[in-house]
Scaffold this active site. Structure first.
Site, PDB file in Angstrom:
ATOM      1  N   CYS A  79       0.838  -1.210   0.000  1.00  0.00           N
ATOM      2  CA  CYS A  79       0.000   0.000   0.000  1.00  0.00           C
ATOM      3  C   CYS A  79       0.872   1.257   0.000  1.00  0.00           C
ATOM      4  O   CYS A  79       0.684   2.169  -0.825  1.00  0.00           O
ATOM      5  CB  CYS A  79      -0.957  -0.016   1.184  1.00  0.00           C
ATOM      6  SG  CYS A  79      -0.200  -0.426   2.770  1.00  0.00           S
TER       7      CYS A  79
HETATM    8  N1  LIG Z   1      -4.200  -4.190   5.238  1.00  0.00           N
HETATM    9  C1  LIG Z   1      -3.716  -3.530   4.188  1.00  0.00           C
HETATM   10  O1  LIG Z   1      -3.980  -2.340   3.988  1.00  0.00           O
HETATM   11  C2  LIG Z   1      -2.828  -4.247   3.207  1.00  0.00           C
HETATM   12  C3  LIG Z   1      -2.467  -3.601   2.025  1.00  0.00           C
HETATM   13  C4  LIG Z   1      -1.644  -4.258   1.096  1.00  0.00           C
HETATM   14  C5  LIG Z   1      -1.204  -5.555   1.362  1.00  0.00           C
HETATM   15  N2  LIG Z   1      -1.563  -6.140   2.532  1.00  0.00           N
HETATM   16  C6  LIG Z   1      -1.082  -7.520   2.755  1.00  0.00           C
HETATM   17  O2  LIG Z   1      -2.169  -8.417   2.526  1.00  0.00           O
HETATM   18  C7  LIG Z   1      -2.062  -9.555   3.405  1.00  0.00           C
HETATM   19  C8  LIG Z   1      -3.338  -9.648   4.254  1.00  0.00           C
HETATM   20  O3  LIG Z   1      -3.437  -8.465   5.026  1.00  0.00           O
HETATM   21  P1  LIG Z   1      -4.679  -8.169   5.978  1.00  0.00           P
HETATM   22  O4  LIG Z   1      -4.564  -6.739   6.352  1.00  0.00           O
HETATM   23  O5  LIG Z   1      -5.947  -8.650   5.384  1.00  0.00           O
HETATM   24  O6  LIG Z   1      -4.342  -9.085   7.249  1.00  0.00           O
HETATM   25  P2  LIG Z   1      -5.343  -9.682   8.338  1.00  0.00           P
HETATM   26  O7  LIG Z   1      -6.548  -8.811   8.487  1.00  0.00           O
HETATM   27  O8  LIG Z   1      -4.513  -9.936   9.538  1.00  0.00           O
HETATM   28  O9  LIG Z   1      -5.816 -11.092   7.706  1.00  0.00           O
HETATM   29  C9  LIG Z   1      -4.902 -12.147   7.540  1.00  0.00           C
HETATM   30  C10 LIG Z   1      -5.564 -13.329   6.864  1.00  0.00           C
HETATM   31  O10 LIG Z   1      -4.592 -14.358   6.712  1.00  0.00           O
HETATM   32  C11 LIG Z   1      -5.023 -15.545   7.424  1.00  0.00           C
HETATM   33  N3  LIG Z   1      -3.868 -16.107   8.133  1.00  0.00           N
HETATM   34  C12 LIG Z   1      -3.365 -15.775   9.343  1.00  0.00           C
HETATM   35  N4  LIG Z   1      -2.260 -16.493   9.615  1.00  0.00           N
HETATM   36  C13 LIG Z   1      -2.063 -17.314   8.560  1.00  0.00           C
HETATM   37  C14 LIG Z   1      -1.088 -18.299   8.231  1.00  0.00           C
HETATM   38  N5  LIG Z   1      -0.083 -18.585   9.051  1.00  0.00           N
HETATM   39  N6  LIG Z   1      -1.203 -18.944   7.035  1.00  0.00           N
HETATM   40  C15 LIG Z   1      -2.208 -18.655   6.192  1.00  0.00           C
HETATM   41  N7  LIG Z   1      -3.174 -17.739   6.444  1.00  0.00           N
HETATM   42  C16 LIG Z   1      -3.088 -17.078   7.609  1.00  0.00           C
HETATM   43  C17 LIG Z   1      -6.090 -15.072   8.387  1.00  0.00           C
HETATM   44  O11 LIG Z   1      -7.002 -16.162   8.561  1.00  0.00           O
HETATM   45  P3  LIG Z   1      -7.739 -16.559   9.923  1.00  0.00           P
HETATM   46  O12 LIG Z   1      -7.546 -15.429  10.883  1.00  0.00           O
HETATM   47  O13 LIG Z   1      -9.156 -16.771   9.509  1.00  0.00           O
HETATM   48  O14 LIG Z   1      -7.102 -17.812  10.354  1.00  0.00           O
HETATM   49  C18 LIG Z   1      -6.730 -13.909   7.647  1.00  0.00           C
HETATM   50  O15 LIG Z   1      -7.701 -14.375   6.750  1.00  0.00           O
HETATM   51  C19 LIG Z   1      -0.787  -9.315   4.238  1.00  0.00           C
HETATM   52  O16 LIG Z   1       0.307  -9.951   3.649  1.00  0.00           O
HETATM   53  C20 LIG Z   1      -0.639  -7.792   4.172  1.00  0.00           C
HETATM   54  O17 LIG Z   1       0.657  -7.344   4.392  1.00  0.00           O
HETATM   55  C21 LIG Z   1      -2.368  -5.544   3.455  1.00  0.00           C
END
Ligand SMILES: NC(=O)c1ccc[n+]([C@@H]2O[C@H](COP(=O)([O-])OP(=O)(O)OC[C@H]3O[C@@H](n4cnc5c(N)ncnc54)[C@H](OP(=O)(O)O)[C@@H]3O)[C@@H](O)[C@H]2O)c1
Length: 300
Positions: A127
């Site tokens: 982001c």
């Molecule tokens: N948030 C942002 O603005 C943003 C922007 C760009 C990129 N990203 C990237 O996108 C990805 C997701 O971000 P997010 O903000 O959605 O994070 P999040 O809200 O913490 O969600 C993480 C997701 O990954 C799953 N998860 C957790 N531990 C895991 C593991 N060990 N193996 C496989 N799945 C697992 C969780 O599933 P459960 O909890 O259901 O088990 C949940 O569905 C990250 O890599 C982040 O850096 C985020």
């Protein structure tokens, strides 16, 4: 119809993706996964999907064999877990984690649309990286160095952001000189880069104030018209005011404006929604390019 898996469907990004995919006319959501809520219907975790067909979808285990029954997998899982999974996937992959941004095709349509359209694996940009790179990209050949000061809403840290940051009534600087997004910014711009992120008490929205040190002097008129012609298609637009996050939150747009000069060069401001252009909507742009649809399909 393209069969789609959303891996990490219970997170902030997974949820933003599902909302966009649900509206995409060419998409069939065939699989949603979780690690800690397997067997539950999505509506149990995300109330907003109650009463919708999506809400009845049941969260599955993260099994490569099941994912490979789909045409493409969006990996919205933590850094360090996506690349190992991708190694076992034969379907196309759009990785929203940082794992493959330096090794796969970089999913910034403003710079790499042709490569994305032929890619098997796309590394969706970070982001902060999206906002920084877009703020400077039209001037890539003129850059001596860049300083990016960025501010993000706390959703950038995922659904457990409250465990990572005490953001209530607070403004927090972190990773002053070594943020995970720095290498991809440097790679895309090819010059010396300083970048410091800050988090504030807003849910979403991300602002980058870019200080661009140029090799030669350019007039503000020349700069403005360069940005306008560079960003004539797509979701990034040069604007004539100083943009603020409210105008892009909830949208797939990036607005770039300000365009002022100081004694060190040019000051430019870019704004995005970190969950949209910084993650989910940019991933849909990449999906559209990979499957031959119009870039904007499902996003307007
Ligand atoms: N948030 C942002 O603005 C943003 C922007 C760009 C990129 N990203 C990237 O996108 C990805 C997701 O971000 P997010 O903000 O959605 O994070 P999040 O809200 O913490 O969600 C993480 C997701 O990954 C799953 N998860 C957790 N531990 C895991 C593991 N060990 N193996 C496989 N799945 C697992 C969780 O599933 P459960 O909890 O259901 O088990 C949940 O569905 C990250 O890599 C982040 O850096 C985020």
């Amino acid at each position: 119809m393209i069969k789609v898996a959303v891996v990490g469907a219970t997170g902030f990004v997974g949820c933003a993706l599902l909302k966009l995919l649900e509206k995409h006319s060419e998409v069939d959501i065939g699989l949603i996964t979780s690690t800690s809520h397997v067997g539950k219907p999505l509506s149990e975790l995300q109330e907003e999907f109650s009463g919708t067909p999506l809400g009845n979808l049941v969260l599955s285990v993260q099994d490569p064999a099941l994912i490979n029954q789909q045409d493409v997998a969006f990996l919205a899982v933590p850094h360090g877990t996506a690349e190992a999974l991708a190694k076992n996937l034969t379907c196309k992959v759009i990785d929203l984690s940082a794992d493959q941004r330096l090794t796969a095709v970089y999913g910034l349509p403003e710079a790499f649309s042709k490569q994305i359209s032929h890619a098997q694996i796309v590394g969706n940009p970070g982001c902060y990286a999206t906002a920084c790179i877009l703020a400077a990209l039209p001037l890539k050949n003129h850059l001596k160095s860049c300083v990016f000061d960025c501010i993000s809403g706390y959703s950038g840290a995922g659904k457990n952001a409250h465990e990572k940051f005490n953001y209530a009534e607070n403004i927090i600087a972190y990773h002053l000189a070594d943020h995970l997004h720095l290498p991809e910014i440097k790679k895309a711009l090819g010059c010396s880069v300083s970048f410091t992120p800050h988090v504030v008490n807003a849910f979403s929205g991300l602002m980058c104030t870019a200080h661009l040190n140029l090799k030669e002097t350019l007039s503000l008129e020349a700069v403005q018209s360069l940005y306008e012609s560079f960003y004539k298609d797509g979701f990034t637009t040069a604007v004539s005011h100083i943009p603020s996050t409210k105008e892009v939150v909830g949208t797939p747009f990036c607005h770039i404006g300000g365009f002022a000069k100081d004694e060190n060069g040019l000051v430019v401001v870019s704004v995005i929604d970190n969950l949209m252009k910084g993650a989910a909507s940019q991933a849909i742009e990449n999906f559209n390019l990979m499957f031959g649809f119009n870039l904007k399909e499902g996003l307007l």
